[in-house]
Design an enzyme around this catalytic site. Structure first.
Site, PDB file in Angstrom:
ATOM      1  N   LYS A 186       0.816  -1.198   0.000  1.00  0.00           N
ATOM      2  CA  LYS A 186       0.000   0.000   0.000  1.00  0.00           C
ATOM      3  C   LYS A 186       0.865   1.270   0.000  1.00  0.00           C
ATOM      4  O   LYS A 186       2.082   1.216   0.154  1.00  0.00           O
ATOM      5  CB  LYS A 186      -0.954  -0.025   1.208  1.00  0.00           C
ATOM      6  CG  LYS A 186      -1.994  -1.167   1.128  1.00  0.00           C
ATOM      7  CD  LYS A 186      -2.814  -1.123  -0.139  1.00  0.00           C
ATOM      8  CE  LYS A 186      -4.146  -1.839  -0.069  1.00  0.00           C
ATOM      9  NZ  LYS A 186      -4.109  -3.307  -0.031  1.00  0.00           N
TER      10      LYS A 186
HETATM   11  C1  LIG Z   1      -5.484  -4.017   0.704  1.00  0.00           C
HETATM   12  C2  LIG Z   1      -6.948  -3.850   0.738  1.00  0.00           C
HETATM   13  C3  LIG Z   1      -7.744  -4.304   1.812  1.00  0.00           C
HETATM   14  C4  LIG Z   1      -7.234  -5.155   2.920  1.00  0.00           C
HETATM   15  O1  LIG Z   1      -6.105  -4.783   3.524  1.00  0.00           O
HETATM   16  P1  LIG Z   1      -5.097  -5.833   4.202  1.00  0.00           P
HETATM   17  O2  LIG Z   1      -4.288  -4.922   5.053  1.00  0.00           O
HETATM   18  O3  LIG Z   1      -4.303  -6.486   3.116  1.00  0.00           O
HETATM   19  O4  LIG Z   1      -5.911  -6.789   5.001  1.00  0.00           O
HETATM   20  C5  LIG Z   1      -9.085  -4.014   1.800  1.00  0.00           C
HETATM   21  N1  LIG Z   1      -9.653  -3.363   0.779  1.00  0.00           N
HETATM   22  C6  LIG Z   1      -8.944  -2.944  -0.282  1.00  0.00           C
HETATM   23  C7  LIG Z   1      -9.642  -2.192  -1.362  1.00  0.00           C
HETATM   24  C8  LIG Z   1      -7.577  -3.203  -0.351  1.00  0.00           C
HETATM   25  O5  LIG Z   1      -6.893  -2.808  -1.416  1.00  0.00           O
END
Ligand SMILES: *Cc1c(COP(=O)(O)O)cnc(C)c1O
Length: 402
Positions: A186
């Site tokens: 992210k």
């Molecule tokens: C990455 C993501 C999540 C979940 O996050 P994690 O930290 O990997 O559990 C939820 N929604 C979206 C749109 C994402 O891109």
């Protein structure tokens, strides 16, 4: 998009400060921790940076969504409206609290089509969950109007749009609650982590307890805490929070680089009249983590993907329509309700009905869309090379199919 590309001395310093005390947990041990409270510090930094009154860290973005749903009081039999193009975590969180994910079409914003949402609202609807995919946002005014008119919650899954804004406010800080993910790929990372943001103190208090076995955090120590409700363990560790603290301080720099690289690449595709770009709602500012572009037909788009593959330049381009993780078309496990723990019959029936639902307007959009991930560390020469190769490939396909 990924902040891990610029991991360095700042992250190591923050982590080492935690390692020197040996107190890796975010609660308690007030003496031995020698003033190090990385999770608390990161929460304060998030509140400040994103203009939100309360932020509570979690162990992941998925945990943040689950926590936000629980804190909003969403549970068994409640319906949550979400887009058919999202990451699997969005429906995982809804199912895990006993609620029913209602998937609806997306439009050229690549997230919830407000008209599709309006049609899906029924007596069991409790929440609208826009997922701001690939850095940009849903038409939040239209969705908030619907939520207000029907007495629903608006929960923003802003996990992959950290840094985007809508009418001067930060994505994730606009709805009744919002979430970010800080997983490894992210915009900013904790390795694993997430956050629930809200301007409602009660929602925050519930999120705080829910992520730590229901502890009210009011006792003189953990043993003296009371448990007003049942919770789980979705805590973040001090080590993870330390990484995030270094990353959030670099976010503005990341966003500047990302925007510049996105615009430079976009120039190459703008020279092709057949290409159009993702719609950003009026008043919205894209975080620029992806460049999402459309070709006129699904056939042409597939041909371009094949051409990228043949040329060895497919890496970093996402054709979500054929991707296993992000679009309804490939979610057989969901459509067959394949869950290890037994789901409620109402959940199972709703999931089984997804196979018959008409997603043709989403298919038309996703079938013609490619998202190109933007790196923070590309050099101008690399962008030039990448952009020229992409444009040349696309032009060749267009010519051959004309
Ligand atoms: C990455 C993501 C999540 C979940 O996050 P994690 O930290 O990997 O559990 C939820 N929604 C979206 C749109 C994402 O891109």
């Amino acid at each position: 998009m990924p902040g891990f590309e610029l991991f360095g001395a700042e992250e190591r310093k923050e982590v080492n400060e935690v390692l020197e005390t040996g107190i890796l947990m975010r609660y308690g041990f007030d003496g031995p921790r020698k003033g190090q409270w990385k999770a608390k510090e990161l929460e304060a930094a998030i509140q400040e940076r994103f203009g939100v009154q309360h932020a509570h860290l979690t162990s992941s973005g998925t945990a943040a969504l689950t926590t936000a749903l629980a804190a909003l009081g969403i549970g068994q039999g409640d319906e949550v409206i979400m887009p058919a193009f999202t990451f699997v975590a969005s429906f995982e969180a809804v199912l895990s609290v006993g609620a029913i994910p209602v998937l609806v079409d997306v439009d050229k914003t690549l997230t919830l089509d407000p008209q599709a949402v309006a049609k899906a609202i029924g007596p069991k609807t409790k929440c609208i969950m826009p997922v701001h995919m690939c850095g940009s946002m849903a038409n939040l005014d239209a969705l908030m109007d619907l939520a207000t008119a029907h007495g629903l919650f608006l929960l923003e899954d802003a996990c992959q749009s950290i840094g985007g804004t809508y009418k001067g406010k930060h994505l994730g800080a606009i709805g009744h609650a919002g979430t970010f993910s800080f997983d490894f790929v992210k915009m900013i990372t904790c390795a694993e982590g997430g956050v629930v943001m809200t301007n409602n103190k009660e929602v925050w208090t519930k999120a705080d307890g829910y992520t730590d076995h229901g502890h009210d955090h009011l006792g003189i120590d953990r043993g003296a805490d009371l448990h007003p409700f049942i919770g789980y363990n979705f805590r973040i560790s001090e080590l993870h929070a330390a990484v995030g603290l270094a990353q959030i301080r670099k976010l503005d720099d990341f966003l500047v680089r990302q925007k510049a690289n996105n615009l430079a690449l976009r120039k190459h595709l703008e020279s092709i009249p057949e290409i159009s770009f993702r719609e950003v709602p009026a008043g919205g500012v894209d975080s620029c983590s992806f460049l999402s572009w459309f070709l006129p037909t699904t056939e042409l788009t597939q041909a371009v993907i094949e051409a990228f593959k043949a040329k060895g330049i497919l890496a970093g381009h996402f054709y979500w329509f054929a991707n296993n993780w992000h679009y309804i078309r490939k979610w057989d496990h969901l459509k067959l309700a394949q869950s290890l723990n037994r789901l409620h019959p109402d959940q199972v029936n709703a999931l089984l009905r997804l196979s018959e639902q008409d997603f043709s307007s989403s298919d038309a959009i996703m079938g013609t869309c490619v998202s190109t991930a933007i790196s923070l560390v590309w050099t101008p020469e690399q962008i030039e090379e990448k952009g020229s190769q992409m444009a040349e490939c696309i032009r060749t396909v267009l010519k051959a199919q004309a």
